[in-house]
Write an enzyme that holds these catalytic residues in place. Structure first.
Site, PDB file in Angstrom:
ATOM      1  N   GLU A  58      10.277   7.290   3.525  1.00  0.00           N
ATOM      2  CA  GLU A  58       8.932   6.767   3.768  1.00  0.00           C
ATOM      3  C   GLU A  58       7.920   7.233   2.715  1.00  0.00           C
ATOM      4  O   GLU A  58       7.084   6.460   2.279  1.00  0.00           O
ATOM      5  CB  GLU A  58       8.450   7.169   5.166  1.00  0.00           C
ATOM      6  CG  GLU A  58       9.231   6.523   6.291  1.00  0.00           C
ATOM      7  CD  GLU A  58       9.066   5.011   6.364  1.00  0.00           C
ATOM      8  OE1 GLU A  58       8.018   4.480   5.947  1.00  0.00           O
ATOM      9  OE2 GLU A  58      10.000   4.343   6.854  1.00  0.00           O
ATOM     10  N   ASP A  75      -0.276   2.419   6.116  1.00  0.00           N
ATOM     11  CA  ASP A  75       0.639   3.471   6.556  1.00  0.00           C
ATOM     12  C   ASP A  75       0.196   4.769   5.907  1.00  0.00           C
ATOM     13  O   ASP A  75      -0.088   4.799   4.708  1.00  0.00           O
ATOM     14  CB  ASP A  75       2.079   3.152   6.130  1.00  0.00           C
ATOM     15  CG  ASP A  75       2.689   2.022   6.935  1.00  0.00           C
ATOM     16  OD1 ASP A  75       2.145   1.673   7.995  1.00  0.00           O
ATOM     17  OD2 ASP A  75       3.719   1.486   6.497  1.00  0.00           O
TER      18      ASP A  75
END
Length: 152
Positions: A58, A75
């Protein structure tokens, strides 16, 4: 104090006030130990290795990582937690299930990010929230992710 000394002092003061937050990129083993202490090993049935590799995929362990998505949401942080559902940006009223400001997910202190990641794993389908984990790591041998880290 002469004019040059005053100018130098003022510039030094401005330099202190205008500090830029440097990204904190955790070394893999340091992150592993931090996640272990936070109770992430086998949380919701997912081993520590799953959390370590997910964070790598991520954000590459970067606490200040941000990714703007096509829908305008962002995000945030080491676990790339989405602003639309899980945290709150100051200018927008969003769902904020984690009851946290998105900016709090960008700090070196991973407490809020870990609490929110646990909430996501608990309230959704475990780690399936993180599509990168699902695509690249689900069901695979992940033992290499904690190898050499002195964690059980």
């Amino acid at each position: 104090m002469g004019p040059r000394m005053k100018a130098a002092s003022i510039l030094a003061l401005i330099g202190c006030l205008a500090t830029v937050t440097e990204p904190k990129i955790y070394p893999r083993c340091k992150l592993a130990k931090k996640l272990l202490r936070a109770g992430m090993d086998n949380f919701q049935g997912f081993s520590l290795e799953n959390w370590i590799c997910m964070a790598y995929y991520e954000s590459h362990y970067n606490t200040t990582a941000q990714n703007v998505l096509k829908d305008g949401s962002i995000d945030y942080g080491i676990f790339q937690i989405n602003s639309y559902t899980w945290c709150r940006r100051e200018e927008l009223e969003e769902i904020n299930f984690c009851h946290v400001a998105c900016s709090d997910l960008l700090t070196d202190d991973l407490t809020d990010a870990i609490i929110c990641a646990k909430k996501i794993a608990h309230e959704t389908e475990g780690m399936n929230y993180w599509q990168g984990w699902k695509k690249h790591y689900e069901g695979r041998d992940l033992s290499k992710w904690k190898r050499g880290c002195e964690v059980p």
